[in-house]
Design a protein around this motif. Structure first.
Motif, PDB file in Angstrom:
ATOM      1  N   UNK A   1      69.517  73.699  41.711  1.00  0.00           N
ATOM      2  CA  UNK A   1      70.736  74.492  41.743  1.00  0.00           C
ATOM      3  C   UNK A   1      70.825  75.596  40.678  1.00  0.00           C
ATOM      4  N   UNK A   2      70.134  75.441  39.583  1.00  0.00           N
ATOM      5  CA  UNK A   2      70.344  76.382  38.480  1.00  0.00           C
ATOM      6  C   UNK A   2      69.298  77.472  38.380  1.00  0.00           C
ATOM      7  N   UNK A   3      68.136  77.290  38.952  1.00  0.00           N
ATOM      8  CA  UNK A   3      67.097  78.312  38.853  1.00  0.00           C
ATOM      9  C   UNK A   3      67.125  79.295  40.018  1.00  0.00           C
ATOM     10  N   UNK A   4      67.896  79.001  41.047  1.00  0.00           N
ATOM     11  CA  UNK A   4      67.966  79.866  42.219  1.00  0.00           C
ATOM     12  C   UNK A   4      69.189  80.770  42.167  1.00  0.00           C
ATOM     13  N   UNK A   5      69.425  81.400  41.053  1.00  0.00           N
ATOM     14  CA  UNK A   5      70.589  82.276  40.939  1.00  0.00           C
ATOM     15  C   UNK A   5      70.248  83.664  41.453  1.00  0.00           C
ATOM     16  N   UNK A   6      71.209  84.272  42.072  1.00  0.00           N
ATOM     17  CA  UNK A   6      71.033  85.628  42.578  1.00  0.00           C
ATOM     18  C   UNK A   6      71.419  86.607  41.475  1.00  0.00           C
TER      19      UNK A   6
END
Length: 98
Positions: free
Chosen positions: A91-96
């Motif tokens: 959840x935290x490394x896939x930020x746009x």
């Protein structure tokens, strides 16, 4: 609040490591060798990190556009061994980035 994301990732890492140390090193030493000093030493920092993790997860949930279900997954993962590491990867490394 996305400015808090790098700090949240660090807190998640430390919370996860402190939980593993408490669970797999300090607790066995306490029960098998009757030596509670490591539980006392790791317990308070872990508790503080846990509370910071929960508060920060709630704070950044709206900016990350998490559903209520996702927020609950992030919160429940904090009480599971290796849970915070899973959350960081999923959840935290896939930020746009805008």
């Amino acid at each position: 609040m996305l400015k808090l994301l790098p700090f949240f990732r660090i807190v998640a890492l430390f919370e996860g490591v402190s939980y593993l140390l408490l669970l797999f090193i300090a607790s066995p030493l306490k029960w098998f060798y009757n030596d509670p000093q490591y539980v006392k030493m790791l317990g308070m920092p872990h508790g503080i990190l846990f509370m910071i993790y929960v508060v920060m997860a709630v704070l950044i949930s709206s900016d990350m556009k998490w559903t209520t279900r996702t927020l609950w997954i992030v919160l429940i993962a904090s009480v599971l061994p290796f849970g915070t590491f899973y959350i960081d990867k999923k959840y935290l490394t896939k930020t746009k980035r805008a």
